[in-house]
Motif scaffolding. Structure first.
Motif, mmCIF file in Angstrom:
data_model
loop_
_atom_site.group_PDB
_atom_site.id
_atom_site.type_symbol
_atom_site.label_atom_id
_atom_site.label_comp_id
_atom_site.label_asym_id
_atom_site.label_seq_id
_atom_site.Cartn_x
_atom_site.Cartn_y
_atom_site.Cartn_z
ATOM 1 N N GLU A 56 4.574 25.444 -0.064
ATOM 2 C CA GLU A 56 3.360 26.202 -0.735
ATOM 3 C C GLU A 56 3.870 26.361 -2.331
ATOM 4 N N GLU A 207 4.566 33.013 -8.178
ATOM 5 C CA GLU A 207 4.126 32.808 -6.992
ATOM 6 C C GLU A 207 4.050 34.394 -6.468
ATOM 7 N N HIS A 210 0.158 36.626 0.044
ATOM 8 C CA HIS A 210 -1.179 36.846 0.567
ATOM 9 C C HIS A 210 -1.716 38.349 0.316
ATOM 10 N N ARG A 240 -2.436 32.449 -4.846
ATOM 11 C CA ARG A 240 -1.051 32.340 -4.374
ATOM 12 C C ARG A 240 -0.166 32.278 -5.802
#
Length: 253
Positions: A56, A207, A210, A240
Motif C-alpha cells: 500500500e 501515509e 483508514h 490513504r
C-alpha cells in the motif's frame, strides 16, 4: 499518475487496493533471490527487528514522484520513519537528481537501510541517520532547505495494536505500528515540526490509516502556514496519503 476525483481535495490514486489486508512486499525471485523483499522493483534486505514494507505504501511513493515530475526543482528530500529504506530507494532509483536524507528511530532499521543503500550503489545520494523524527538531522544544516518530506509514520492506535492487530508484533517492532492512543501521535509531531525544515512551497507527504483523513485535515489546518491538505486514495476510494504545501512564513508552531 493520480487524477482528481469527484471530491474536493481528494485524488484517486493508481496504487494497489488497500483495505488493510497487511499485504507485505513479496519475496524476491531470480537475481535478487538473496534479498528479503522487493518494493517497486527494488530488492531489499529487511532482517529481524525491521518492518517489512507494505504494498500500500506504493501510493505514497507515486504521489511523491508526481510532485517531482511537476516540479523539477525538487532536490532535497527527507524520508522519516524509513524502516528498511524502501521509500528512499524507490525514489532515488527513479530520480537521479534528488538527494535524500533518511532516518529511523531504531538503529536496527537505520543499519539495514545503510546496507540497502550500499547494495544499490546509492551512497552518494542517500544518507541515513538514526534519531527521533527531525532530531535525527540535528547539526546537518537542513533547516529551511528541504523541498519535500515523505514519511510513513505508525498509525495504528495502541489499543487496537494490543488486541485485533497483535499479530503484527510477532515478528516486527512495535515502534513501526504504534501511533499512540488515537493512532496519530507521530503525525501530530510531524505536521508541527516539518515547517522548520521546508522551503516556502515545499511539500509534506505522509501515509495514514483508514478513516483518519478528517483528523489529518484538521491537524494540517491548525498548523497555520500549510495550504489545505490534498488526499490520494487507493483503488477502493479510501484516502490513504496526505499532501500539504508549506506556504512559508513563521514556522514556530
Amino acid at each position: 499518475m493520480s487524477m482528481l476525483s469527484g471530491h474536493d481535495g481528494v485524488r484517486a490514486g493508481s496504487g494497489p487496493s488497500t483495505a488493510w489486508q497487511d499485504r507485505k512486499a513479496p519475496p524476491p525471485e531470480g537475481p535478487s533471490a538473496d534479498a528479503d523483499a522487493v518494493f517497486m522493483d527494488v530488492a531489499l534486505e529487511v532482517g529481524p527487528g525491521v518492518v517489512t514494507p507494505r504494498l500500500e505504501t506504493e501510493l505514497l511513493v507515486q504521489e511523491a514522484l508526481t510532485r517531482m515530475e511537476a516540479e523539477p526543482g525538487i532536490r532535497t528530500v527527507l524520508d522519516l520513519c524509513c524502516g528498511c529504506g524502501a521509500i528512499a530507494l524507490a525514489l532515488a532509483t527513479r530520480n537521479a537528481d534528488i538527494r535524500i536524507r533518511a532516518s529511523d528511530l531504531l538503529e536496527a532499521a537505520a543499519a539495514v537501510t545503510r546496507r540497502n543503500v550500499l547494495r544499490h550503489g546509492l551512497g552518494d545520494r542517500v544518507t541515513v541517520s538514526c534519531g527521533d523524527l527531525f532530531s535525527a538531522f540535528d547539526g546537518q544544516g537542513l533547516e529551511g532547505r528541504v523541498d519535500l518530506i515523505v514519511a510513513n509514520p505508525p498509525y495504528i492506535s495502541t489499543g487496537r495494536l494490543d488486541s485485533e492487530k497483535a499479530q503484527l508484533l510477532e515478528q516486527e517492532p512495535r515502534e513501526a505500528f504504534d501511533g499512540g492512543p488515537y493512532g496519530l501521535a507521530i503525525h501530530q509531531r510531524l505536521i508541527r515540526e516539518a515547517p522548520d525544515f521546508l522551503v516556502p512551497g515545499g511539500w509534506l507527504l505522509f501515509e495514514f490509516g483508514h478513516g483518519q483523513e478528517r483528523q489529518v485535515a484538521a491537524l494540517i489546518a491548525r498548523r497555520r502556514g500549510f495550504e489545505p491538505a490534498v488526499f490520494a486514495c487507493d483503488q477502493n476510494g479510501a484516502p490513504r496519503v496526505a499532501a500539504a504545501r508549506w506556504r512559508g512564513g513563521h514556522a514556530a508552531g
